[in-house]
Motif scaffolding. Structure first.
Motif, PDB file in Angstrom:
ATOM      1  N   VAL A 232      48.100 -56.680   4.571  1.00 48.92           N
ATOM      2  CA  VAL A 232      48.066 -56.623   3.105  1.00 48.92           C
ATOM      3  C   VAL A 232      46.933 -57.515   2.604  1.00 48.92           C
ATOM      4  CG1 VAL A 232      49.328 -57.169   0.984  1.00 48.92           C
ATOM      5  CG2 VAL A 232      50.547 -56.182   2.944  1.00 48.92           C
ATOM      6  N   HIS A 233      46.127 -56.967   1.694  1.00 51.62           N
ATOM      7  CA  HIS A 233      45.011 -57.729   1.120  1.00 51.62           C
ATOM      8  C   HIS A 233      45.131 -57.672  -0.394  1.00 51.62           C
ATOM      9  CE1 HIS A 233      40.480 -58.055   0.151  1.00 51.62           C
ATOM     10  NE2 HIS A 233      41.016 -59.262   0.248  1.00 51.62           N
ATOM     11  N   LEU A 234      45.274 -58.836  -1.023  1.00 49.17           N
ATOM     12  CA  LEU A 234      45.521 -58.895  -2.459  1.00 49.17           C
ATOM     13  C   LEU A 234      44.250 -58.956  -3.290  1.00 49.17           C
ATOM     14  CD1 LEU A 234      48.617 -61.246  -2.357  1.00 49.17           C
ATOM     15  CD2 LEU A 234      48.555 -58.759  -2.498  1.00 49.17           C
ATOM     16  N   VAL A 235      43.096 -58.960  -2.657  1.00 46.06           N
ATOM     17  CA  VAL A 235      41.782 -58.710  -3.267  1.00 46.06           C
ATOM     18  C   VAL A 235      41.351 -59.748  -4.291  1.00 46.06           C
ATOM     19  CG1 VAL A 235      40.293 -57.051  -4.426  1.00 46.06           C
ATOM     20  CG2 VAL A 235      42.154 -56.228  -2.981  1.00 46.06           C
ATOM     21  N   GLY A 236      40.385 -60.584  -3.875  1.00 44.06           N
ATOM     22  CA  GLY A 236      39.629 -61.406  -4.811  1.00 44.06           C
ATOM     23  C   GLY A 236      40.397 -62.493  -5.523  1.00 44.06           C
ATOM     24  N   GLN A 237      41.457 -63.047  -4.911  1.00 42.19           N
ATOM     25  CA  GLN A 237      42.247 -64.048  -5.611  1.00 42.19           C
ATOM     26  C   GLN A 237      41.508 -65.378  -5.746  1.00 42.19           C
ATOM     27  OE1 GLN A 237      45.384 -63.415  -7.030  1.00 42.19           O
ATOM     28  NE2 GLN A 237      44.702 -61.341  -6.567  1.00 42.19           N
ATOM     29  N   SER A 238      40.567 -65.661  -4.873  1.00 46.45           N
ATOM     30  CA  SER A 238      39.756 -66.875  -5.028  1.00 46.45           C
ATOM     31  C   SER A 238      38.570 -66.620  -5.946  1.00 46.45           C
ATOM     32  CB  SER A 238      39.242 -67.349  -3.661  1.00 46.45           C
ATOM     33  OG  SER A 238      40.287 -67.843  -2.871  1.00 46.45           O
ATOM     34  N   THR A 239      37.878 -65.516  -5.725  1.00 47.67           N
ATOM     35  CA  THR A 239      36.628 -65.288  -6.448  1.00 47.67           C
ATOM     36  C   THR A 239      36.840 -64.949  -7.906  1.00 47.67           C
ATOM     37  OG1 THR A 239      36.642 -62.976  -5.724  1.00 47.67           O
ATOM     38  CG2 THR A 239      35.443 -64.540  -4.368  1.00 47.67           C
ATOM     39  N   GLN A 240      38.012 -64.430  -8.293  1.00 48.38           N
ATOM     40  CA  GLN A 240      38.211 -64.076  -9.691  1.00 48.38           C
ATOM     41  C   GLN A 240      38.286 -65.307 -10.584  1.00 48.38           C
ATOM     42  OE1 GLN A 240      41.854 -61.911 -10.115  1.00 48.38           O
ATOM     43  NE2 GLN A 240      43.176 -63.674  -9.775  1.00 48.38           N
ATOM     44  N   GLN A 241      38.365 -66.494  -9.972  1.00 48.50           N
ATOM     45  CA  GLN A 241      38.390 -67.716 -10.769  1.00 48.50           C
ATOM     46  C   GLN A 241      37.046 -67.949 -11.461  1.00 48.50           C
ATOM     47  OE1 GLN A 241      40.382 -71.088  -8.503  1.00 48.50           O
ATOM     48  NE2 GLN A 241      40.254 -69.567  -6.867  1.00 48.50           N
ATOM     49  N   PHE A 242      35.967 -67.393 -10.933  1.00 47.25           N
ATOM     50  CA  PHE A 242      34.629 -67.619 -11.488  1.00 47.25           C
ATOM     51  C   PHE A 242      33.854 -66.308 -11.456  1.00 47.25           C
ATOM     52  CE2 PHE A 242      36.044 -71.402  -9.137  1.00 47.25           C
ATOM     53  CZ  PHE A 242      36.116 -72.322 -10.171  1.00 47.25           C
ATOM     54  N   ARG A 243      34.216 -65.371 -12.308  1.00 45.82           N
ATOM     55  CA  ARG A 243      33.692 -64.020 -12.201  1.00 45.82           C
ATOM     56  C   ARG A 243      32.169 -63.960 -12.358  1.00 45.82           C
ATOM     57  NH1 ARG A 243      37.495 -60.005 -12.165  1.00 45.82           N
ATOM     58  NH2 ARG A 243      39.622 -60.586 -12.756  1.00 45.82           N
ATOM     59  N   ASP A 244      31.630 -64.594 -13.389  1.00 48.88           N
ATOM     60  CA  ASP A 244      30.182 -64.514 -13.606  1.00 48.88           C
ATOM     61  C   ASP A 244      29.416 -65.230 -12.503  1.00 48.88           C
ATOM     62  OD1 ASP A 244      30.389 -63.005 -15.989  1.00 48.88           O
ATOM     63  OD2 ASP A 244      30.813 -64.822 -17.124  1.00 48.88           O
ATOM     64  N   ALA A 245      29.925 -66.382 -12.074  1.00 45.37           N
ATOM     65  CA  ALA A 245      29.274 -67.106 -10.980  1.00 45.37           C
ATOM     66  C   ALA A 245      29.315 -66.286  -9.699  1.00 45.37           C
ATOM     67  CB  ALA A 245      29.952 -68.459 -10.771  1.00 45.37           C
ATOM     68  N   MET A 246      30.420 -65.576  -9.476  1.00 44.17           N
ATOM     69  CA  MET A 246      30.526 -64.765  -8.272  1.00 44.17           C
ATOM     70  C   MET A 246      29.618 -63.542  -8.333  1.00 44.17           C
ATOM     71  SD  MET A 246      32.382 -66.332  -6.099  1.00 44.17           S
ATOM     72  CE  MET A 246      31.503 -67.771  -6.746  1.00 44.17           C
ATOM     73  N   PHE A 247      29.369 -63.027  -9.534  1.00 47.78           N
ATOM     74  CA  PHE A 247      28.425 -61.919  -9.688  1.00 47.78           C
ATOM     75  C   PHE A 247      27.034 -62.358  -9.234  1.00 47.78           C
ATOM     76  CE2 PHE A 247      25.287 -59.563 -12.221  1.00 47.78           C
ATOM     77  CZ  PHE A 247      25.652 -58.247 -11.954  1.00 47.78           C
ATOM     78  N   VAL A 248      26.643 -63.565  -9.633  1.00 48.22           N
ATOM     79  CA  VAL A 248      25.345 -64.098  -9.211  1.00 48.22           C
ATOM     80  C   VAL A 248      25.349 -64.340  -7.703  1.00 48.22           C
ATOM     81  CG1 VAL A 248      23.700 -65.993  -9.462  1.00 48.22           C
ATOM     82  CG2 VAL A 248      24.935 -65.128 -11.473  1.00 48.22           C
ATOM     83  N   ALA A 249      26.433 -64.919  -7.196  1.00 51.22           N
ATOM     84  CA  ALA A 249      26.525 -65.185  -5.755  1.00 51.22           C
ATOM     85  C   ALA A 249      26.441 -63.888  -4.949  1.00 51.22           C
ATOM     86  CB  ALA A 249      27.826 -65.914  -5.443  1.00 51.22           C
ATOM     87  N   LEU A 250      27.065 -62.822  -5.463  1.00 55.03           N
ATOM     88  CA  LEU A 250      27.022 -61.533  -4.772  1.00 55.03           C
ATOM     89  C   LEU A 250      25.597 -61.054  -4.602  1.00 55.03           C
ATOM     90  CD1 LEU A 250      28.250 -58.878  -3.687  1.00 55.03           C
ATOM     91  CD2 LEU A 250      28.413 -58.117  -6.068  1.00 55.03           C
ATOM     92  N   TRP A 251      24.834 -61.070  -5.690  1.00 55.63           N
ATOM     93  CA  TRP A 251      23.474 -60.542  -5.605  1.00 55.63           C
ATOM     94  C   TRP A 251      22.526 -61.491  -4.896  1.00 55.63           C
ATOM     95  CZ3 TRP A 251      22.390 -55.776  -5.612  1.00 55.63           C
ATOM     96  CH2 TRP A 251      23.253 -54.883  -6.245  1.00 55.63           C
ATOM     97  N   ARG A 252      22.773 -62.784  -4.960  1.00 56.72           N
ATOM     98  CA  ARG A 252      21.956 -63.708  -4.165  1.00 56.72           C
ATOM     99  C   ARG A 252      22.152 -63.412  -2.675  1.00 56.72           C
ATOM    100  NH1 ARG A 252      23.383 -68.108  -6.389  1.00 56.72           N
ATOM    101  NH2 ARG A 252      21.500 -68.479  -7.608  1.00 56.72           N
ATOM    102  N   SER A 253      23.394 -63.166  -2.284  1.00 48.25           N
ATOM    103  CA  SER A 253      23.678 -62.860  -0.885  1.00 48.25           C
ATOM    104  C   SER A 253      23.108 -61.505  -0.481  1.00 48.25           C
ATOM    105  CB  SER A 253      25.189 -62.891  -0.633  1.00 48.25           C
ATOM    106  OG  SER A 253      25.685 -64.204  -0.741  1.00 48.25           O
ATOM    107  N   ARG A 254      23.216 -60.524  -1.358  1.00 44.37           N
ATOM    108  CA  ARG A 254      22.675 -59.207  -1.028  1.00 44.37           C
ATOM    109  C   ARG A 254      21.164 -59.258  -0.859  1.00 44.37           C
ATOM    110  NH1 ARG A 254      26.079 -54.871  -4.775  1.00 44.37           N
ATOM    111  NH2 ARG A 254      27.988 -54.904  -3.507  1.00 44.37           N
ATOM    112  N   PHE A 255      20.479 -59.964  -1.745  1.00 39.72           N
ATOM    113  CA  PHE A 255      19.023 -60.065  -1.610  1.00 39.72           C
ATOM    114  C   PHE A 255      18.653 -60.780  -0.315  1.00 39.72           C
ATOM    115  CE2 PHE A 255      18.572 -59.799  -6.468  1.00 39.72           C
ATOM    116  CZ  PHE A 255      18.312 -58.445  -6.411  1.00 39.72           C
ATOM    117  N   LEU A 256      19.415 -61.812   0.052  1.00 38.30           N
ATOM    118  CA  LEU A 256      19.172 -62.505   1.314  1.00 38.30           C
ATOM    119  C   LEU A 256      19.378 -61.556   2.492  1.00 38.30           C
ATOM    120  CD1 LEU A 256      18.737 -64.972   3.128  1.00 38.30           C
ATOM    121  CD2 LEU A 256      21.145 -65.581   2.742  1.00 38.30           C
TER     122      LEU A 256
END
Length: 312
Positions: A232-256
């Protein structure tokens, strides 16, 4: 040791407690010789104390800063003496927002034991209510970038064009080859992990499991999803605490990741697709603000996040 389980936590105390209880029960159910390690990334919700009090058999590494997912897992490997004092046959990287079901750990271990070419495997993930969840994906391509920003029909979003594998493969119940499982529950053969190295710590959050799986496949190993193992995976329970920051982190990681694994032409196209998509997202956010669906502060935060991604 059959299996080392590593969980990196950040302010998910109650979820972590459920995860650890299920992982320990899973080891017992499967008859595996295993050890569980928690790396706590400076949680402020009492997660570390909870582990100490309720799970004395679990090795706790309580860090005083948030290292992120990749560095947290690597710290767990080092703390457990992986590759030197501790040589488990396999390592499971398990998110704290998961619950192991039944013999899932045994199913994954037996699959790797019996499938010599496989360097890693993932479980069939389901939502908390048992609904289907995509558990494995193709490596990201340009079409997936387009789909991230363009609302399209759900059949396209759930198609191979968007890196998804057909539900029929999961429903058949047999292992099938994939590019990478979701990092929420990724089991890696120790031999493969020692060969290609652990997580790249330049990734703070997101894409670290994709990078690792790319290296595993480049080294000649196969990677599979094993539907008979359910988690069972409850999806994004840590990352939803900082949605906009995680959006930036997502694309920084993808570009890397694109810089590391893709061609110059791919990277050129990807950046232009992202910039077009960000402009569309900004227009939608402003329209939502005019309709009263989001406030001025939320709009400002979203636009700031879009500008930061555009500048990466």
């Amino acid at each position: 040791m059959d299996l080392l389980v590593i969980t990196v936590s950040y302010n998910t105390r109650d979820l972590l407690a459920d995860c650890l209880a299920s992982a320990l029960a899973g080891l017992k159910c499967s008859g595996l010789q295993g050890q569980v390690c928690v790396v706590d990334n400076a949680s402020a919700d009492g997660s570390a104390d909870m582990v100490r009090q309720r799970f004395p058999s679990v090795v706790l590494v309580a860090h005083d800063e948030n290292l992120g997912f990749a560095a947290g897992n690597n710290l767990g490997l080092r703390a457990m003496g992986f590759g030197s004092e501790v040589r488990p046959r396999h390592v499971l990287f398990l998110n704290p927002d998961t619950r192991v079901v039944g013999d899932a750990l045994g199913v994954l271990v037996r699959f790797l034991d019996e499938t010599a070419p496989a360097g890693a495997a993932g479980a069939r993930l389901v939502h908390g209510d048992g609904r289907f969840q995509h558990s494995a994906f193709a490596f990201p391509g340009l079409a997936q970038i387009l789909f991230d920003f363009c609302p399209l029909h759900h059949r396209l979003l759930n198609s191979r064009l968007n890196g998804r594998y057909p539900r029929t493969l999961y429903e058949a119940g047999r292992p099938f080859p994939v590019d990478h499982p979701l990092g929420a529950a990724l089991m890696v053969r120790s031999e493969a992990l020692e060969q290609v190295g652990s997580f790249d710590e330049r990734y703070f959050m997101y894409c670290e499991e994709i990078d690792l799986c790319r290296r595993i496949k480049k080294a000649g190993w196969e990677i599979c999803c094993v539907p008979a193992a359910e988690i069972v995976h409850l999806v994004g329970q840590s990352t939803q605490q900082f949605r906009d920051a995680m959006f930036v982190a997502l694309w920084r990681s993808r570009f890397l990741m694109f810089e590391t694994h893709e061609s110059r032409a791919f990277r050129w196209c990807a950046r232009r697709l992202v910039r077009v998509g960000l402009r569309a997202e900004a227009q939608r956010a402003r329209a939502a603000h005019r309709r009263g669906e989001i406030g001025a502060d939320q709009l400002a935060q979203k636009l700031a996040a879009f500008r930061e991604v555009a500048a990466l």
